[in-house]
Design a protein around this motif. Structure first.
Motif, PDB file in Angstrom:
ATOM      1  N   ALA A   1      -6.085  12.097  -0.609  1.00 51.95           N
ATOM      2  CA  ALA A   1      -5.928  12.588   1.042  1.00 51.95           C
ATOM      3  C   ALA A   1      -6.504  13.832   0.835  1.00 51.95           C
ATOM      4  CB  ALA A   1      -4.357  12.793   1.119  1.00 51.95           C
ATOM      5  N   GLU A   2      -6.497  14.700  -0.391  1.00 50.61           N
ATOM      6  CA  GLU A   2      -7.213  15.986  -0.270  1.00 50.61           C
ATOM      7  C   GLU A   2      -8.853  15.893   0.196  1.00 50.61           C
ATOM      8  OE1 GLU A   2      -5.975  17.494  -3.797  1.00 50.61           O
ATOM      9  OE2 GLU A   2      -4.039  18.452  -2.896  1.00 50.61           O
ATOM     10  N   SER A   3      -9.333  14.490   0.050  1.00 50.85           N
ATOM     11  CA  SER A   3     -10.798  14.365   0.167  1.00 50.85           C
ATOM     12  C   SER A   3     -11.177  14.474   1.721  1.00 50.85           C
ATOM     13  CB  SER A   3     -11.200  13.231  -0.628  1.00 50.85           C
ATOM     14  OG  SER A   3     -10.842  12.110   0.270  1.00 50.85           O
ATOM     15  N   SER A   4      -9.987  14.371   2.556  1.00 53.54           N
ATOM     16  CA  SER A   4     -10.227  14.080   3.969  1.00 53.54           C
ATOM     17  C   SER A   4     -10.413  15.536   4.613  1.00 53.54           C
ATOM     18  CB  SER A   4      -8.860  13.701   4.615  1.00 53.54           C
ATOM     19  OG  SER A   4      -8.775  14.050   5.926  1.00 53.54           O
ATOM     20  N   PRO A   5     -11.338  15.430   5.771  1.00 55.43           N
ATOM     21  CA  PRO A   5     -11.562  16.763   6.218  1.00 55.43           C
ATOM     22  C   PRO A   5     -10.551  17.706   6.762  1.00 55.43           C
ATOM     23  CG  PRO A   5     -12.636  15.063   7.543  1.00 55.43           C
ATOM     24  CD  PRO A   5     -12.014  14.470   6.229  1.00 55.43           C
ATOM     25  N   LEU A   6      -9.356  16.801   6.971  1.00 56.31           N
ATOM     26  CA  LEU A   6      -8.422  17.212   7.649  1.00 56.31           C
ATOM     27  C   LEU A   6      -7.615  17.891   6.461  1.00 56.31           C
ATOM     28  CD1 LEU A   6      -7.232  14.100   9.871  1.00 56.31           C
ATOM     29  CD2 LEU A   6      -8.371  16.409  10.508  1.00 56.31           C
ATOM     30  N   GLY A   7      -6.380  18.966   7.104  1.00 54.03           N
ATOM     31  CA  GLY A   7      -5.806  19.488   5.913  1.00 54.03           C
ATOM     32  C   GLY A   7      -4.461  18.701   5.927  1.00 54.03           C
ATOM     33  N   GLY A   8      -3.288  19.239   5.226  1.00 52.98           N
ATOM     34  CA  GLY A   8      -1.921  18.722   4.852  1.00 52.98           C
ATOM     35  C   GLY A   8      -2.031  17.327   4.393  1.00 52.98           C
ATOM     36  N   ALA A   9      -2.585  17.337   3.285  1.00 52.27           N
ATOM     37  CA  ALA A   9      -2.480  16.143   2.309  1.00 52.27           C
ATOM     38  C   ALA A   9      -1.243  15.375   2.210  1.00 52.27           C
ATOM     39  CB  ALA A   9      -3.362  16.267   1.024  1.00 52.27           C
TER      40      ALA A   9
ATOM     41  N   GLY B   1       3.753  10.559   6.024  1.00 54.97           N
ATOM     42  CA  GLY B   1       3.564  10.145   7.425  1.00 54.97           C
ATOM     43  C   GLY B   1       2.833   8.497   7.070  1.00 54.97           C
ATOM     44  N   GLY B   2       1.763   8.577   6.440  1.00 51.39           N
ATOM     45  CA  GLY B   2       1.076   7.094   5.878  1.00 51.39           C
ATOM     46  C   GLY B   2       2.276   6.475   5.429  1.00 51.39           C
ATOM     47  N   ILE B   3       2.869   6.555   4.224  1.00 50.16           N
ATOM     48  CA  ILE B   3       4.046   5.872   3.756  1.00 50.16           C
ATOM     49  C   ILE B   3       5.074   5.398   4.687  1.00 50.16           C
ATOM     50  CG2 ILE B   3       5.954   5.979   2.019  1.00 50.16           C
ATOM     51  CD1 ILE B   3       4.093   7.569   0.533  1.00 50.16           C
ATOM     52  N   ILE B   4       5.555   6.180   5.712  1.00 50.15           N
ATOM     53  CA  ILE B   4       6.611   5.655   6.533  1.00 50.15           C
ATOM     54  C   ILE B   4       5.837   4.617   7.556  1.00 50.15           C
ATOM     55  CG2 ILE B   4       7.812   6.721   8.647  1.00 50.15           C
ATOM     56  CD1 ILE B   4       8.106   9.133   7.246  1.00 50.15           C
ATOM     57  N   ILE B   5       4.583   4.987   7.896  1.00 50.53           N
ATOM     58  CA  ILE B   5       3.997   3.813   8.959  1.00 50.53           C
ATOM     59  C   ILE B   5       4.001   2.746   8.113  1.00 50.53           C
ATOM     60  CG2 ILE B   5       1.822   3.454   9.866  1.00 50.53           C
ATOM     61  CD1 ILE B   5       1.682   6.552  10.658  1.00 50.53           C
ATOM     62  N   GLU B   6       3.334   2.665   6.840  1.00 50.74           N
ATOM     63  CA  GLU B   6       3.014   1.714   6.166  1.00 50.74           C
ATOM     64  C   GLU B   6       4.477   0.596   5.804  1.00 50.74           C
ATOM     65  OE1 GLU B   6      -1.023   2.031   4.031  1.00 50.74           O
ATOM     66  OE2 GLU B   6       0.479   3.200   3.099  1.00 50.74           O
TER      67      GLU B   6
ATOM     68  N   SER C   1       0.926  -1.206  -0.033  1.00 53.57           N
ATOM     69  CA  SER C   1       0.119  -0.137   0.048  1.00 53.57           C
ATOM     70  C   SER C   1       0.770   1.264  -0.053  1.00 53.57           C
ATOM     71  CB  SER C   1      -0.946  -0.041   1.136  1.00 53.57           C
ATOM     72  OG  SER C   1      -1.687   1.194   1.403  1.00 53.57           O
ATOM     73  N   GLY C   2       1.966   1.347   0.829  1.00 60.57           N
ATOM     74  CA  GLY C   2       2.832   2.390   0.574  1.00 60.57           C
ATOM     75  C   GLY C   2       3.398   2.613  -0.597  1.00 60.57           C
ATOM     76  N   LEU C   3       3.944   1.506  -1.141  1.00 60.94           N
ATOM     77  CA  LEU C   3       4.405   1.587  -2.419  1.00 60.94           C
ATOM     78  C   LEU C   3       3.541   2.021  -3.550  1.00 60.94           C
ATOM     79  CD1 LEU C   3       6.805   0.901  -4.310  1.00 60.94           C
ATOM     80  CD2 LEU C   3       5.972  -1.558  -4.458  1.00 60.94           C
ATOM     81  N   ASP C   4       2.222   1.819  -3.480  1.00 59.21           N
ATOM     82  CA  ASP C   4       1.247   2.386  -4.140  1.00 59.21           C
ATOM     83  C   ASP C   4       1.102   3.541  -4.198  1.00 59.21           C
ATOM     84  OD1 ASP C   4      -0.831   1.507  -6.208  1.00 59.21           O
ATOM     85  OD2 ASP C   4      -2.120   2.523  -4.598  1.00 59.21           O
ATOM     86  N   LYS C   5       1.102   4.104  -2.870  1.00 64.11           N
ATOM     87  CA  LYS C   5       1.038   5.661  -2.903  1.00 64.11           C
ATOM     88  C   LYS C   5       2.128   6.387  -3.487  1.00 64.11           C
ATOM     89  CE  LYS C   5      -1.446   5.369   1.511  1.00 64.11           C
ATOM     90  NZ  LYS C   5      -1.938   3.870   1.377  1.00 64.11           N
ATOM     91  N   ILE C   6       3.482   5.659  -3.515  1.00 64.76           N
ATOM     92  CA  ILE C   6       4.512   6.444  -4.209  1.00 64.76           C
ATOM     93  C   ILE C   6       4.346   6.354  -5.512  1.00 64.76           C
ATOM     94  CG2 ILE C   6       7.027   6.021  -4.510  1.00 64.76           C
ATOM     95  CD1 ILE C   6       7.216   5.078  -1.591  1.00 64.76           C
TER      96      ILE C   6
END
Length: 158
Positions: A34-42, A48-53, A19-24
């Motif tokens: 990620a921009e569809s999230s109500p949070l900012g900072g996509a 952060g998600g890639i590092i965690i994954e 999943s992390g590789l797919d994001k890259i």
């Protein structure tokens, strides 16, 4: 750790590095999601998600701070489910068929299935043998006799 336990941990976390590789590889699409999230900072969420994954599965499989890694990954799965799979926003998500709402519903449940598996790692940690938690230097060897000063009888004198 038995071979079965190693395989179980590997099966539980194998999808995360992919999943992390797919994001890259598909960065632009991942940023759009990620921009569809109500949070900012996509971009920060993606990094952060890639590092965690990539990092937490290694820790879990190798039992290196596995409890902390499992907790971080569980929180990540909950956040991902709530932020990116809001099935409740799609009318008729349970009406069957291949709808967007149904896809989000199943992805939401899969994330919580992963959370359950990760929490099992957390609750199973205390049952590891003591030798996994304590170094051999912290506990005296059972064959080492206790060394004490010889007792002297104070009434008799020297």
């Amino acid at each position: 750790m038995t071979a079965v336990a190693m395989v179980a941990r590997l099966c539980l976390v194998i999808l995360f590095p992919f999943s992390g590789l797919d994001k890259i590889v598909h960065w632009d699409q991942a940023i759009k999601q990620a921009e569809s999230s109500p949070l900012g900072g996509a971009r920060y969420m993606m990094i952060g998600g890639i590092i965690i994954e990539f990092a937490t599965p290694v820790c879990i499989v190798l039992l290196w701070h596995a409890v902390i890694a499992a907790l971080v990954l569980a929180v990540f799965c909950v956040a991902t489910a709530v932020l990116f799979h809001p099935f409740w926003k799609f009318p008729g998500f349970w009406s069957g068929g291949n709808t967007e709402g149904a896809a989000h519903f199943w992805d939401f449940l899969k994330n919580f299935g992963l959370v359950g598996g990760l929490l099992l790692i957390v609750v199973a940690a205390p049952v590891l043998p003591a030798s996994r938690h304590v170094t051999h230097h912290a506990v005296p060897a059972p064959h080492t006799p206790a060394r004490t000063a010889p007792k002297t009888d104070m009434r008799r004198g020297p």
